[in-house]
Design an enzyme around this catalytic site. Structure first.
Site, PDB file in Angstrom:
ATOM      1  CB  SER A 175      50.101  51.094  35.112  1.00  0.00           C
ATOM      2  OG  SER A 175      49.350  52.041  34.365  1.00  0.00           O
ATOM      3  CB  THR A 221      37.055   8.597  55.273  1.00  0.00           C
ATOM      4  OG1 THR A 221      37.139   7.453  56.115  1.00  0.00           O
ATOM      5  CG2 THR A 221      35.845   8.482  54.368  1.00  0.00           C
ATOM      6  CG  HIS A 222      39.866   9.667  58.725  1.00  0.00           C
ATOM      7  ND1 HIS A 222      39.847  10.740  59.581  1.00  0.00           N
ATOM      8  CD2 HIS A 222      38.598   9.176  58.679  1.00  0.00           C
ATOM      9  CE1 HIS A 222      38.610  10.898  60.048  1.00  0.00           C
ATOM     10  NE2 HIS A 222      37.829   9.972  59.512  1.00  0.00           N
ATOM     11  CB  SER A 245      66.236  12.607  39.570  1.00  0.00           C
ATOM     12  OG  SER A 245      67.414  12.806  40.312  1.00  0.00           O
ATOM     13  CE  LYS A 288      62.343  10.550  42.609  1.00  0.00           C
ATOM     14  NZ  LYS A 288      63.044  11.572  43.395  1.00  0.00           N
ATOM     15  CD  GLU A 312      56.402  17.161  42.775  1.00  0.00           C
ATOM     16  OE1 GLU A 312      57.382  17.888  42.997  1.00  0.00           O
ATOM     17  OE2 GLU A 312      56.521  15.955  42.473  1.00  0.00           O
ATOM     18  CE1 TYR A 349      42.199  54.575  39.611  1.00  0.00           C
ATOM     19  CE2 TYR A 349      43.383  56.576  40.210  1.00  0.00           C
ATOM     20  CZ  TYR A 349      43.377  55.302  39.678  1.00  0.00           C
ATOM     21  OH  TYR A 349      44.551  54.751  39.219  1.00  0.00           O
ATOM     22  CD  GLN A 373      49.147  52.396  37.983  1.00  0.00           C
ATOM     23  OE1 GLN A 373      48.637  53.323  37.375  1.00  0.00           O
ATOM     24  NE2 GLN A 373      50.426  52.400  38.306  1.00  0.00           N
ATOM     25  CE  LYS A 432      44.475  48.748  35.413  1.00  0.00           C
ATOM     26  NZ  LYS A 432      44.509  49.296  36.787  1.00  0.00           N
TER      27      LYS A 432
HETATM   28  N1  ARG Z   1      46.885  53.607  35.259  1.00  0.00           N
HETATM   29  C1  ARG Z   1      45.771  53.957  36.047  1.00  0.00           C
HETATM   30  C2  ARG Z   1      45.214  52.694  36.748  1.00  0.00           C
HETATM   31  O1  ARG Z   1      45.538  51.653  36.357  1.00  0.00           O
HETATM   32  C3  ARG Z   1      44.691  54.546  35.210  1.00  0.00           C
HETATM   33  C4  ARG Z   1      43.794  55.513  35.925  1.00  0.00           C
HETATM   34  C5  ARG Z   1      44.534  56.704  36.261  1.00  0.00           C
HETATM   35  N2  ARG Z   1      43.713  57.718  36.844  1.00  0.00           N
HETATM   36  C6  ARG Z   1      44.227  58.726  37.530  1.00  0.00           C
HETATM   37  N3  ARG Z   1      43.404  59.568  38.018  1.00  0.00           N
HETATM   38  N4  ARG Z   1      45.510  58.788  37.777  1.00  0.00           N
HETATM   39  O2  ARG Z   1      44.493  52.783  37.688  1.00  0.00           O
END
Ligand code: ARG
Length: 460
Positions: free
Chosen positions: A23, A155-156, A277, A283, A290, A317, A322, A325
């Site tokens: 990651s 309205t509308h 354009s 234009k 947009e 976990y 992951q 993110k």
């Molecule tokens: N790169 C992992 C994440 O974003 C970090 C945590 C990893 N933990 C593990 N037990 N593999 O979630």
């Protein structure tokens, strides 16, 4: 690169697996938070006597150097590292050997990543709120300059009743004020430390969780170690809040797009915020508005992605997490860009107040006021409504309007009409008689402006 778990494994990792698992390409943006978290953790380990104070100092000092080197570019992120947590620890250990290996005592990457993402989102929320404050200030300035610019309210998408451009913009200001407030509430739920949850079952070391939270300027610590590492509610609700910001911006963008068409011609965008354009020389396109409207879809996509990723994960976990993110980073990046550019776009637009008034004049948007006039003369509203409706039909058939109709003609529809009707249907009067709290009258608009200014100033 050698893996930490080489001792347990008899084979090196498949090259494709490393890429798939890694990651670092996206979590590298959390390097500041990762280092700040480690500094707080090491400080706490030292103060609690879990590692030697001298070792804690050495770790903290080296982590600060690593941070400076990353900031200056002297140290580059290794794209082969599995993630930012492993990378920082590896560099630390490379620089100070065995002492560096003590940092991860009483900690897991699971509580580490949960802490890092909370710290990162906390600072992003602050950035986004500052951008919203800018947007609100800009909106209020334009509203003030156009507090008396009469225009049709719809309205509308049919002309309905007269308002002012100021009142119109202040409606959007309320939405963005709520957005800023909502983000503040989410910040409070985000700014809680999960560190000490360990992998899932906390730790046997005598750690001081509250101290870590205090060192990181966090408002509290999580209550359950399994929840501490598994909770991503704060992240999902942030993407939801950003989806609302985008929805508000998108509705506003739609108005901008309509307003700068020849058909409406209520505003003109600055050349610097428009595009031409490749084939049609005449234009001038509202591409920014947009794109804001278009990007709203991808932020909704980010929300769907995180909710779907989380829905089937057993405690605690799992690597699925992951995926949180990229979704939240994408939502943050695009919302920030959109708020910033949208603000600059409206700050530089020209409001065509004469056209606004012209549009307000043609569509019998004072028909309700004509009926209200008769009500004040004693007619029940439903009867007054019918008289006003018949007058509208008459005006349309005779290509005229309420303002130009002679009094004699009015009186053919009801003997209650007198000279006062012209005052009653005058557009400025129609707006300014709406003195109700929250209405479009001049005083009400000024009061709203003061309130929004005050609200914007309170966004820290
Ligand atoms: N790169 C992992 C994440 O974003 C970090 C945590 C990893 N933990 C593990 N037990 N593999 O979630």
């Amino acid at each position: 690169m050698a893996k930490l778990w080489d001792a347990r494994f008899s084979k090196a990792e498949n090259g494709r697996v490393n890429d798939f698992n890694s990651s670092i390409s996206f979590d590298c943006r959390m390097f500041r938070e990762d280092i700040a978290g480690s500094i707080a953790h090491a400080t706490m380990l030292g103060r609690c006597g879990i590692i030697e104070a001298s070792e804690a100092d050495k770790i903290v000092k080296t982590l600060r150097e690593i941070l400076a080197d990353l900031e200056s570019g002297a140290l580059a992120i290794d794209p082969e590292a599995e993630d930012i947590h492993m990378f920082v620890e590896e560099i630390l250990t490379k620089r100070i050997g065995d002492t560096g290996k003590r940092l991860h005592t009483a900690r897991s990457r699971n509580d580490q990543v949960a802490l890092d993402i909370r710290l990162y989102l906390r600072s992003q929320i602050d950035d986004i709120r500052a951008l919203l404050r800018e947007l609100l200030t800009t909106l209020v300035d334009i509203a003030e300059a156009n507090a008396d610019a009469v225009m049709p309210g719809y309205t509308h998408l049919q002309r309905a009743q007269p308002v002012t451009f100021g009142h119109y913009l202040l409606a959007y200001a309320q939405m963005f004020l709520r957005d800023a407030e909502r983000l503040g509430q989410i910040r409070a739920r985000t700014n809680i430390s999960p560190l000490g949850s360990g992998a899932l079952a906390s730790t046997t070391y005598p750690i001081d969780r509250a101290l870590v939270a205090e060192l990181l300027d966090m408002d509290g610590i999580t209550e359950n170690s399994m929840d501490g590492v598994s909770d991503r509610d704060f992240l999902a609700e942030l993407i939801f809040a950003l989806s609302l910001v985008m929805m508000h911006l998108s509705r506003f963008s739609e108005e901008i797009i309509l307003w700068c068409s020849s058909e409406f011609s209520f505003i003109e965008l600055d050349d610097a915020f428009s595009t031409g354009s490749s084939i049609m020389p005449q234009k001038k396109n509202p591409d920014i508005a947009e794109l804001v409207r278009g990007k709203t879809g991808r932020v909704y996509g980010d929300l769907t992605a995180i909710l779907t990723a989380l829905k089937g994960i057993p405690l605690a976990y799992n690597k699925d997490m992951q995926e949180d993110k990229e979704a939240v980073f994408d939502a943050i990046d695009h919302t920030k860009l959109c708020v910033e550019l949208f603000t600059a776009m409206i700050a530089s637009m020209t409001v065509k107040t004469e056209r606004l008034r012209e549009a307000a004049s043609g569509g019998f948007i004072n028909a309700t006021d004509c009926a209200d006039y008769l009500v004040k003369k004693g007619l029940p509203f439903r009867d007054a409504y019918r008289v006003s409706g018949r007058l509208v039909a008459f005006c349309i058939a005779n290509k005229t309007d309420f303002e130009s109709l002679p009094l004699d003609t009015y009186r053919e529809f009801s003997p209650l009409f007198d000279e006062g009707i012209y005052d009653a249907v005058d557009l400025d009067n129609c707006v300014n008689r709406r003195t109700v709290y929250g209405g479009p009258s001049h005083e009400s608009v000024l009061r709203q402006i003061a309130l929004v200014r005050d609200g914007a100033a309170r966004i820290e």
